[in-house]
Design an enzyme around this catalytic site. Sequence first.
Site, PDB file in Angstrom:
ATOM      1  N   ARG A 141       0.815  -1.232   0.000  1.00 60.48           N
ATOM      2  CA  ARG A 141       0.000   0.000   0.000  1.00 60.48           C
ATOM      3  C   ARG A 141       0.843   1.274   0.000  1.00 60.48           C
ATOM      4  O   ARG A 141       0.402   2.322   0.455  1.00 60.48           O
ATOM      5  CB  ARG A 141      -0.982   0.007   1.176  1.00 60.48           C
ATOM      6  CG  ARG A 141      -2.018  -1.112   1.093  1.00 60.48           C
ATOM      7  CD  ARG A 141      -3.123  -0.913   2.124  1.00 60.48           C
ATOM      8  NE  ARG A 141      -4.143  -1.928   1.962  1.00 60.48           N
ATOM      9  CZ  ARG A 141      -4.138  -3.086   2.620  1.00 60.48           C
ATOM     10  NH1 ARG A 141      -3.176  -3.365   3.484  1.00 60.48           N
ATOM     11  NH2 ARG A 141      -5.106  -3.969   2.422  1.00 60.48           N
ATOM     12  N   LYS A 198       3.485  10.927 -11.603  1.00 59.56           N
ATOM     13  CA  LYS A 198       2.621  10.064 -12.408  1.00 59.56           C
ATOM     14  C   LYS A 198       3.319   8.733 -12.641  1.00 59.56           C
ATOM     15  O   LYS A 198       4.450   8.699 -13.127  1.00 59.56           O
ATOM     16  CB  LYS A 198       2.300  10.710 -13.758  1.00 59.56           C
ATOM     17  CG  LYS A 198       1.181  11.714 -13.731  1.00 59.56           C
ATOM     18  CD  LYS A 198       0.850  12.114 -15.146  1.00 59.56           C
ATOM     19  CE  LYS A 198      -0.313  13.082 -15.200  1.00 59.56           C
ATOM     20  NZ  LYS A 198      -0.641  13.438 -16.594  1.00 59.56           N
ATOM     21  N   GLU A 246       9.749  16.451 -25.749  1.00 62.53           N
ATOM     22  CA  GLU A 246       9.166  16.946 -24.507  1.00 62.53           C
ATOM     23  C   GLU A 246       9.749  18.298 -24.112  1.00 62.53           C
ATOM     24  O   GLU A 246       9.083  19.116 -23.483  1.00 62.53           O
ATOM     25  CB  GLU A 246       9.371  15.930 -23.377  1.00 62.53           C
ATOM     26  CG  GLU A 246       8.586  14.633 -23.531  1.00 62.53           C
ATOM     27  CD  GLU A 246       7.107  14.771 -23.176  1.00 62.53           C
ATOM     28  OE1 GLU A 246       6.647  15.904 -22.895  1.00 62.53           O
ATOM     29  OE2 GLU A 246       6.403  13.742 -23.199  1.00 62.53           O
ATOM     30  N   LYS A 304       7.741  22.390 -15.026  1.00 63.77           N
ATOM     31  CA  LYS A 304       6.873  21.305 -14.588  1.00 63.77           C
ATOM     32  C   LYS A 304       6.640  21.363 -13.083  1.00 63.77           C
ATOM     33  O   LYS A 304       5.517  21.134 -12.615  1.00 63.77           O
ATOM     34  CB  LYS A 304       7.447  19.944 -14.977  1.00 63.77           C
ATOM     35  CG  LYS A 304       6.491  18.809 -14.602  1.00 63.77           C
ATOM     36  CD  LYS A 304       6.747  17.542 -15.347  1.00 63.77           C
ATOM     37  CE  LYS A 304       5.634  16.527 -15.073  1.00 63.77           C
ATOM     38  NZ  LYS A 304       5.833  15.261 -15.788  1.00 63.77           N
ATOM     39  N   GLU A 360      -3.881  16.747 -11.557  1.00 65.49           N
ATOM     40  CA  GLU A 360      -4.410  17.059 -12.878  1.00 65.49           C
ATOM     41  C   GLU A 360      -5.917  17.286 -12.890  1.00 65.49           C
ATOM     42  O   GLU A 360      -6.653  16.705 -13.695  1.00 65.49           O
ATOM     43  CB  GLU A 360      -4.029  15.957 -13.885  1.00 65.49           C
ATOM     44  CG  GLU A 360      -4.066  16.425 -15.333  1.00 65.49           C
ATOM     45  CD  GLU A 360      -3.549  15.383 -16.314  1.00 65.49           C
ATOM     46  OE1 GLU A 360      -4.340  14.932 -17.142  1.00 65.49           O
ATOM     47  OE2 GLU A 360      -2.358  15.038 -16.230  1.00 65.49           O
ATOM     48  N   ARG A 383      -2.614  21.251 -14.740  1.00 64.54           N
ATOM     49  CA  ARG A 383      -1.605  20.256 -15.099  1.00 64.54           C
ATOM     50  C   ARG A 383      -1.899  19.602 -16.450  1.00 64.54           C
ATOM     51  O   ARG A 383      -0.987  19.081 -17.103  1.00 64.54           O
ATOM     52  CB  ARG A 383      -1.497  19.191 -14.000  1.00 64.54           C
ATOM     53  CG  ARG A 383      -0.374  18.194 -14.266  1.00 64.54           C
ATOM     54  CD  ARG A 383      -0.044  17.322 -13.078  1.00 64.54           C
ATOM     55  NE  ARG A 383       0.974  16.355 -13.442  1.00 64.54           N
ATOM     56  CZ  ARG A 383       1.618  15.564 -12.590  1.00 64.54           C
ATOM     57  NH1 ARG A 383       1.340  15.629 -11.303  1.00 64.54           N
ATOM     58  NH2 ARG A 383       2.525  14.719 -13.011  1.00 64.54           N
ATOM     59  N   ASN A 398      -0.069  18.001 -21.192  1.00 64.50           N
ATOM     60  CA  ASN A 398      -0.438  17.005 -22.196  1.00 64.50           C
ATOM     61  C   ASN A 398      -0.547  17.608 -23.599  1.00 64.50           C
ATOM     62  O   ASN A 398      -1.100  16.973 -24.505  1.00 64.50           O
ATOM     63  CB  ASN A 398      -1.763  16.342 -21.810  1.00 64.50           C
ATOM     64  CG  ASN A 398      -1.614  15.464 -20.586  1.00 64.50           C
ATOM     65  OD1 ASN A 398      -0.820  14.539 -20.567  1.00 64.50           O
ATOM     66  ND2 ASN A 398      -2.375  15.774 -19.551  1.00 64.50           N
ATOM     67  N   HIS A 427      -0.266  15.389 -26.558  1.00 62.43           N
ATOM     68  CA  HIS A 427      -0.308  14.002 -26.108  1.00 62.43           C
ATOM     69  C   HIS A 427      -1.596  13.266 -26.466  1.00 62.43           C
ATOM     70  O   HIS A 427      -1.593  12.039 -26.547  1.00 62.43           O
ATOM     71  CB  HIS A 427      -0.085  13.937 -24.596  1.00 62.43           C
ATOM     72  CG  HIS A 427       1.345  14.152 -24.199  1.00 62.43           C
ATOM     73  ND1 HIS A 427       2.045  15.299 -24.518  1.00 62.43           N
ATOM     74  CD2 HIS A 427       2.218  13.363 -23.508  1.00 62.43           C
ATOM     75  CE1 HIS A 427       3.275  15.202 -24.039  1.00 62.43           C
ATOM     76  NE2 HIS A 427       3.408  14.053 -23.434  1.00 62.43           N
ATOM     77  N   HIS A 460      -0.669   9.760 -27.897  1.00 60.93           N
ATOM     78  CA  HIS A 460      -1.030   8.486 -27.285  1.00 60.93           C
ATOM     79  C   HIS A 460      -1.814   7.609 -28.249  1.00 60.93           C
ATOM     80  O   HIS A 460      -1.659   6.384 -28.268  1.00 60.93           O
ATOM     81  CB  HIS A 460      -1.828   8.729 -26.007  1.00 60.93           C
ATOM     82  CG  HIS A 460      -0.995   9.268 -24.878  1.00 60.93           C
ATOM     83  ND1 HIS A 460      -1.543   9.734 -23.707  1.00 60.93           N
ATOM     84  CD2 HIS A 460       0.343   9.402 -24.747  1.00 60.93           C
ATOM     85  CE1 HIS A 460      -0.561  10.133 -22.899  1.00 60.93           C
ATOM     86  NE2 HIS A 460       0.581   9.952 -23.515  1.00 60.93           N
ATOM     87  N   HIS A 509       8.009   7.457 -27.848  1.00 60.82           N
ATOM     88  CA  HIS A 509       7.061   8.385 -27.224  1.00 60.82           C
ATOM     89  C   HIS A 509       7.340   9.840 -27.612  1.00 60.82           C
ATOM     90  O   HIS A 509       6.438  10.577 -28.016  1.00 60.82           O
ATOM     91  CB  HIS A 509       7.106   8.237 -25.700  1.00 60.82           C
ATOM     92  CG  HIS A 509       6.254   9.247 -24.989  1.00 60.82           C
ATOM     93  ND1 HIS A 509       4.873   9.261 -25.087  1.00 60.82           N
ATOM     94  CD2 HIS A 509       6.581  10.297 -24.197  1.00 60.82           C
ATOM     95  CE1 HIS A 509       4.385  10.265 -24.370  1.00 60.82           C
ATOM     96  NE2 HIS A 509       5.398  10.906 -23.830  1.00 60.82           N
TER      97      HIS A 509
END
Length: 364
Positions: A121, A143, A185, A226, A236, A240, A244, A247, A251, A265
């Site tokens: 956990r 993330k 990026e 960032k 997000e 935030r 993206n 993206h 994606h 990527h």
Amino acid sequence: MTTVHVALPGRAYDIHIGAGLLEAAPDLLRPHLRRPRLAVVTEERVAAAQGEALRARLAAAGIETLMLVLPPGEGSKDWATLGRTVEWLLEQKVERNDLVLAFGGGVIGDLAGFAAAILRRGVRFAQMPTTLLAQVDSSVGGKTGINTPQGKNLVGAFHQPVVVIADPALLSTLPHRDLLSGYGEVVKYGLLGDAAFFGWLEAQGPHLLSDPALLEQAVVRSCEMKARIVERDETETGERALLNLGHTFAHALEAATGYSDRLLHGEAVAVGLGLAFDLSARLGLCAQEEPSRIRAHLQAMGMKARLSDIPGPLPDPESLLALMAQDKKAVAGRLRFVLARGIGQAFVTDDVPQEAVIATLRDG
């Protein structure tokens, strides 16, 4: 060394950036070790290039190193490799107070971070990114996650690292294609919120990838941008999402190419940035010259800039749109896009006609 602080209440941490930090890793990691033992998750290429150097430095500092070496590539960000990683950590008797170190690129950071998030956990983890893409983006912000057949990063958790150690000297062993991929990026940060930074990249770009001092400046500025966004919107719910930019397209393209070496990527992001500005211009949000300026810079850097630059066949625009519908940024079934009113002026919207997206893909 430059240190960028990420000021999250109860989860604050530092990003240390500087050439030669591999040698300083034991000193930077020691404050976060409750016992002199570190579980390192890495991949074959990184292990071959720097694994023994890291192990030797930790051993000299009296820190025992356990190391899991995984296959490289986006294909490792899956259920099977996640299970293998968690099982290995359990076999090594990694406790909640221990530390897991992600030593690799974005795939290893996302995978090891997610494994740490769900193990017992929540086990603490640190990031030591070895690719440009990971140093400027994926190692910062917490993330973590894996890909599924339905889409990229659809399963994961927010789990902040306790420290990030970014050594630009590690990038010298990267294949040129991987270094270029990470540059996608870097460009994103200028386009989403710092037009002056994009102008600096246009001027310095041809020299940046071969000049360690310039490269370090680019890493620092990207991490600064960032960090400030993550501080204001960790999970997000709003701002935030600007990170993206490009993206939603990227994606879908990665899913369409099977998360393979056919399209890395950062390459997908570079193509996606051009498409996002194409769509913005099509909707009358920015000048028609902006997409051309962006693509001219990407092409000057030797990067993929258009759909036609992607090798092999791609699905039709309608099928790509269907892949976008799986995007985790969708709200109530409506796709959210990051668009722009100009370079450095990105914003988030869900008011985008599907026919405009399809037309953009058809012309892209």
